[in-house]
Design a protein around this motif. Structure first.
Motif, mmCIF file in Angstrom:
data_model
loop_
_atom_site.group_PDB
_atom_site.id
_atom_site.type_symbol
_atom_site.label_atom_id
_atom_site.label_comp_id
_atom_site.label_asym_id
_atom_site.label_seq_id
_atom_site.Cartn_x
_atom_site.Cartn_y
_atom_site.Cartn_z
ATOM 1 N N CYS A 21 1.436 4.093 -6.076
ATOM 2 C CA CYS A 21 0.370 4.465 -7.002
ATOM 3 C C CYS A 21 0.112 3.376 -8.034
ATOM 4 O O CYS A 21 -1.028 3.218 -8.501
ATOM 5 C CB CYS A 21 0.701 5.788 -7.691
ATOM 6 S SG CYS A 21 2.164 5.756 -8.739
ATOM 7 N N ALA A 31 0.830 -1.204 0.000
ATOM 8 C CA ALA A 31 0.000 0.000 0.000
ATOM 9 C C ALA A 31 0.865 1.255 0.000
ATOM 10 O O ALA A 31 1.962 1.276 0.556
ATOM 11 C CB ALA A 31 -0.919 -0.010 1.215
ATOM 12 N N ASP A 76 -2.510 1.016 -6.824
ATOM 13 C CA ASP A 76 -3.860 1.573 -6.948
ATOM 14 C C ASP A 76 -4.357 1.478 -8.388
ATOM 15 O O ASP A 76 -5.542 1.230 -8.634
ATOM 16 C CB ASP A 76 -3.870 3.027 -6.481
ATOM 17 C CG ASP A 76 -3.490 3.160 -5.009
ATOM 18 O OD1 ASP A 76 -3.712 2.188 -4.257
ATOM 19 O OD2 ASP A 76 -2.973 4.224 -4.628
#
Length: 301
Positions: free
Chosen positions: A199, A196, A202
């Motif tokens: 980017c 986590a 994500d």
């Protein structure tokens, strides 16, 4: 107190004559005399002893003149630095880049940039997007290479290329012979993702929504290189950017499978502060990117 006045007192101390000092400074004698008298009034001390036919620095004047000489030398250094700064392609460019781009793009970009701006080496900072954004705001880097979106007040962006995502599986995996894989199929197996805060993680979750379903057993890696090795070891499958899978990063122990059209991808951009004083350096960096010859990077002209 001005630099001109400091030049006058140095010239007078060396020439020991108002007329010769004025000639050396290319001004009239009254102009030089008035300027020196004004400086003495400002400082509240007499810098020179004056007599008929002679002029000589006072005891305090000697020290002031010595300091004035040092000040003039430092001022000249400032002028020289500024002259060098007129060439925007001379001197290091502080470049920030995210972890999932740096190792794969930079070797080619550095080589290309040497052809465009041979006297502008890159001082490289590899970091996460959020940290690079802060460094850009604080003038700790000049420009960053990031994945869009990157919306920060006072920062300009310029897209430079698009990069597709690919599925990677270990040799012998059931998907190995697939021509293409739909994004929704990337689920149900052990999917490897970056930790986590990255980017690219994500973006993968956005492209493959089933990855985050409760049925999917997600394992985490610290870097793209680690994930590539984990897949090669047979620990699962993953989604990586195309540039990280080309030579010399290809691996005989993994199979690379494209997604169905339209392939998920990311748009990579340069970002810099609106007030950046070396626009020609940005132009050179863009030109270096345009000079890349890698099919993984679909250049945006």
């Amino acid at each position: 107190m001005t630099l001109t006045e400091l030049r006058y007192i140095v010239a007078l101390a060396q020439e020991r004559s108002f007329s010769r000092a004025a000639e050396r400074c290319s001004v009239s004698q009254p102009t030089l005399s008035v300027a020196i008298a004004r400086l003495e009034d400002e400082l509240g001390v007499q810098l020179f002893e004056r007599g008929k036919g002679f002029v000589s620095p006072s005891a305090v004047g000697v020290r002031v003149v010595e300091q004035a000489q040092q000040a003039l030398k430092e001022a000249d250094k400032v002028r020289q630095i500024a002259m060098v700064g007129r060439d925007q392609l001379d001197g290091p460019l502080r470049l920030g880049v995210i972890h999932t781009i740096g190792p794969y793009l930079l070797p080619q970009l550095i080589q290309s940039l040497k052809q465009v701006a041979p006297h502008m080496p890159l001082a490289i900072e590899e970091n996460m997007t959020s940290n690079l954004a802060e460094m850009l705001r604080e003038n700790e880097v000049d420009v960053v290479i990031i994945a869009l979106p990157f919306d920060i007040p006072g920062v300009l962006t310029r897209p430079i290329y698009d990069e597709s995502f690919k599925v990677i599986v270990p040799r012998g995996h059931g998907w190995e012979n697939k021509a293409r894989i739909a994004p929704e199929e990337v689920a149900g197996d052990e999917v490897l993702l970056l930790k986590a805060g990255n980017c690219f993680r994500d973006q993968v979750l956005g492209a493959c929504p089933q990855v985050s379903s409760p049925e999917t057993d997600v394992r985490l890696g610290h870097s793209i290189g680690t994930i590539r090795c984990m897949v090669a070891s047979g620990l699962g499958v993953s989604v990586l950017p195309d540039g990280a899978l080309r030579h010399p990063y290809s691996n005989d122990l993994i199979s690379v499978i494209p997604f169905t059209e339209p392939e998920p991808s990311r748009r990579i951009a340069l970002a810099w502060r609106t007030g950046f004083v070396r626009p020609k350096a940005m132009d050179a960096l863009v030109a270096a990117v345009q000079g890349l010859n890698n099919p993984a990077y679909r250049l945006i002209h």
